[in-house]
Design a protein around this motif. Structure first.
Motif, PDB file in Angstrom:
ATOM      1  N   HIS A  23       1.262  -4.149  -9.422  1.00 43.94           N
ATOM      2  CA  HIS A  23       1.561  -4.688  -8.079  1.00 43.94           C
ATOM      3  C   HIS A  23       3.030  -5.237  -8.150  1.00 43.94           C
ATOM      4  N   ALA A 174      -2.205   3.379 -10.654  1.00 46.40           N
ATOM      5  CA  ALA A 174      -2.860   2.678  -9.206  1.00 46.40           C
ATOM      6  C   ALA A 174      -1.741   1.531  -8.778  1.00 46.40           C
ATOM      7  N   LEU A 175      -1.788   1.077  -7.674  1.00 40.96           N
ATOM      8  CA  LEU A 175      -0.824   0.394  -6.980  1.00 40.96           C
ATOM      9  C   LEU A 175      -1.332  -0.818  -6.292  1.00 40.96           C
ATOM     10  N   GLU A 177      -0.564  -3.051  -3.354  1.00 38.53           N
ATOM     11  CA  GLU A 177       0.599  -3.235  -2.352  1.00 38.53           C
ATOM     12  C   GLU A 177       0.885  -4.746  -1.809  1.00 38.53           C
ATOM     13  N   TYR A 190       3.451   3.960   2.377  1.00 37.72           N
ATOM     14  CA  TYR A 190       3.087   4.087   1.047  1.00 37.72           C
ATOM     15  C   TYR A 190       1.976   5.467   0.899  1.00 37.72           C
ATOM     16  N   SER A 194       0.046   8.428  -2.462  1.00 39.47           N
ATOM     17  CA  SER A 194      -1.380   8.672  -2.718  1.00 39.47           C
ATOM     18  C   SER A 194      -1.525  10.409  -2.457  1.00 39.47           C
ATOM     19  N   ILE A 199      -1.962   8.583  -6.409  1.00 37.82           N
ATOM     20  CA  ILE A 199      -1.957   7.110  -6.867  1.00 37.82           C
ATOM     21  C   ILE A 199      -2.993   6.430  -5.858  1.00 37.82           C
ATOM     22  N   GLN A 201      -4.245   3.154  -3.830  1.00 39.89           N
ATOM     23  CA  GLN A 201      -3.432   1.989  -3.448  1.00 39.89           C
ATOM     24  C   GLN A 201      -4.342   1.143  -2.651  1.00 39.89           C
ATOM     25  N   ILE A 218      -9.768  -0.121  -5.886  1.00 43.30           N
ATOM     26  CA  ILE A 218      -8.945   0.825  -6.650  1.00 43.30           C
ATOM     27  C   ILE A 218     -10.016   1.731  -7.798  1.00 43.30           C
ATOM     28  N   VAL A 229      -4.531   4.957   0.725  1.00 45.56           N
ATOM     29  CA  VAL A 229      -4.243   3.527   1.038  1.00 45.56           C
ATOM     30  C   VAL A 229      -5.244   3.095   1.588  1.00 45.56           C
TER      31      VAL A 229
END
Length: 351
Positions: A23, A174-175, A177, A190, A194, A199, A201, A218, A229
Motif C-alpha cells: 500500500h 499486488a497493490l 491504492e 493505475y 494491471s 498486478i 489492484q 486482491i 483495478v
C-alpha cells in the motif's frame, strides 16, 4: 461489524496464497497498525508499506532550498510536519530556532493570508501528493499577492509505483491504492500496472473493514487469474476522479523529474509550476543555490522503509536514538510516517 470482519477474515484464510501486497498511504498504515490487521492475516499474505507519506518523501535538497530562502530573510510557511524533516544540515525547526521566520499553516490559503498582511516575501513549501496539489493550483489561479510564491514539492504516486514495480526490489504482487489520491486522479492512472505487469489492484478506504475487503478482493483476483483495478472505496472515488481538480493541476503544473527521499530520480514524478506562472514559482523568483544534499543520516534506513524493503523494527536507531520527540529520519517525523506509526503501535496485537 464484528461478524462482518470475522467473515472477511475467514474468507481471506480460505483463499489465501503467498502474496506480497504494497500500500502507499500513511492512513492505510495507521489503520493496519492501530487495529492489528496484519495479525489477522495468514502468514503468507504480507502487506508492506511503500512511499505513502508525502512529508517523508520530500528529499533533503528541497528542505535545504527552504532553509536557504529563510536565511535570505524570506518568510517560509509550511505544514507542521515539515518542520523537523531533516535536510542535509538541519531542519526548518533548526532554522527557526536560529531566528528565521518559519511559520506553520494548515494550508496554502493560510499562507496567502499571511502574505497579504506582510510587507516582505512569503514562500509556501507545498508538500503532498495529488491530494493537496489542487489546492495549491487553485490559489495560484486565484491571483495571490505579488510577494507570495510556492516552492513546489508535490509528487505523483503512479510514477513511483511504476518505478517500484520495474525495479523488482520489492517483488510485490499486488497493490492497495490510496483512497485520498484516487478521489482526485480516479482509476485510470493505475490501469497500466494491471495491463502491462499483471498486478491486481484495489482502491481502498481507511477503516479496518476497507483494508480487509481490499485484501480479500486482491486474493479473489489472484484465485480467478485476473489482474485489474477494482474500487472498494466507491463511496468516495469516482472512476474518472475529480475532473475540475485535474484541470486546475494541468493548467498550473508541468510534470518533471526529481529525486524522492530514498529513491533516485523518478521520471515524470514531480509537479513544477509552469512558466506562465513563474512569478509565483519560488525557484524562479529567488536565487536558490544549494549544494548536493546528504540524503540519509548515519544509521537511518528511512529510504529502504519508503521503498518497502525494510520495516522500522529493522533499524538500529528505532525507539532508541530515533523517537517521535527526537526524530533522526523523516519516517519518524510525521504521524503518517511508517516509523512514527510503528513506534506508537508496534507492540499491539489482536487477542
Amino acid at each position: 461489524m464484528k461478524n462482518l470482519s470475522r467473515e472477511l477474515v475467514s474468507r481471506i484464510h480460505e483463499i489465501s496464497r503467498p502474496v506480497k501486497i504494497m500500500h502507499v498511504c500513511g492512513s492505510h498504515e495507521h489503520t493496519i497498525m492501530q487495529h492489528g490487521v496484519r495479525s489477522l492475516l495468514p502468514d503468507e499474505v504480507e502487506v508492506v508499506a511503500g512511499p505513502g507519506c508525502p512529508v517523508c518523501c520530500v528529499p533533503a535538497r528541497e528542505i535545504d532550498e527552504c532553509i536557504e530562502l529563510a536565511r535570505q530573510g524570506v518568510t517560509i510557511t509550511t505544514f507542521g510536519d515539515m518542520l523537523r524533516v531533516p535536510g542535509s544540515e538541519g531542519s526548518l525547526a533548526d532554522a527557526r530556532a536560529e531566528g528565521a521566520d518559519v511559520r506553520i499553516v494548515y494550508g496554502v490559503g493560510n499562507a496567502v493570508d499571511i502574505a497579504r498582511k506582510l510587507d516582505r516575501e512569503v514562500v509556501f513549501m507545498a508538500a503532498g501528493f495529488e491530494t493537496t496539489a489542487p489546492t495549491t493550483a487553485s490559489e495560484i489561479l486565484s491571483g495571490p499577492p505579488e510577494n507570495f510564491s510556492v516552492l513546489s514539492c508535490h509528487r505523483l504516486i503512479p510514477p513511483a509505483l511504476k518505478f517500484l514495480i520495474e525495479s523488482g526490489e520489492v517483488n510485490l504482487n499486488a497493490l492497495i491504492e490510496p483512497g485520498h489520491v484516487s478521489t482526485i486522479i480516479g482509476m485510470k492512472p493505475y490501469e497500466p500496472f494491471s495491463r502491462d505487469y499483471g498486478i491486481p489492484q484495489v482502491i481502498a478506504g481507511f477503516n479496518p473493514l476497507d483494508i480487509l475487503m481490499a485484501v480479500y478482493m486482491i486474493l479473489r483476483q489472484i484465485e480467478r487469474g485476473e489482474a485489474k483495478v477494482e474500487n472498494e472505496y466507491r463511496r468516495a472515488v469516482k472512476p474518472e476522479g475529480n475532473i475540475k481538480a485535474q484541470q486546475a493541476m494541468d493548467e498550473v503544473f508541468r510534470i518533471t523529474e526529481r529525486e524522492w527521499r530514498g529513491f533516485p530520480v523518478i521520471p515524470e514524478s514531480v509537479y513544477e509550476i509552469r512558466d506562465e506562472f513563474s512569478d509565483f514559482n519560488a525557484r524562479e523568483k529567488f536565487d536558490i543555490d544549494v549544494a548536493d544534499a546528504v540524503e540519509v543520516p548515519t544509521g537511518c534506513i528511512c529510504g529502504a522503509i519508503l521503498r518497502g524493503v525494510a520495516r522500522p523494527e529493522e533499524c538500529s536507531l528505532f525507539k532508541t536514538q530515533c523517537t517521535p520527540t527526537k526524530p533522526v529520519g523523516a519516517c519518524m517525523v510525521s504521524r503518517e510516517g511508517t516509523c512514527n506509526i510503528a513506534y506508537r503501535y508496534s507492540s499491539f496485537r489482536v487477542q
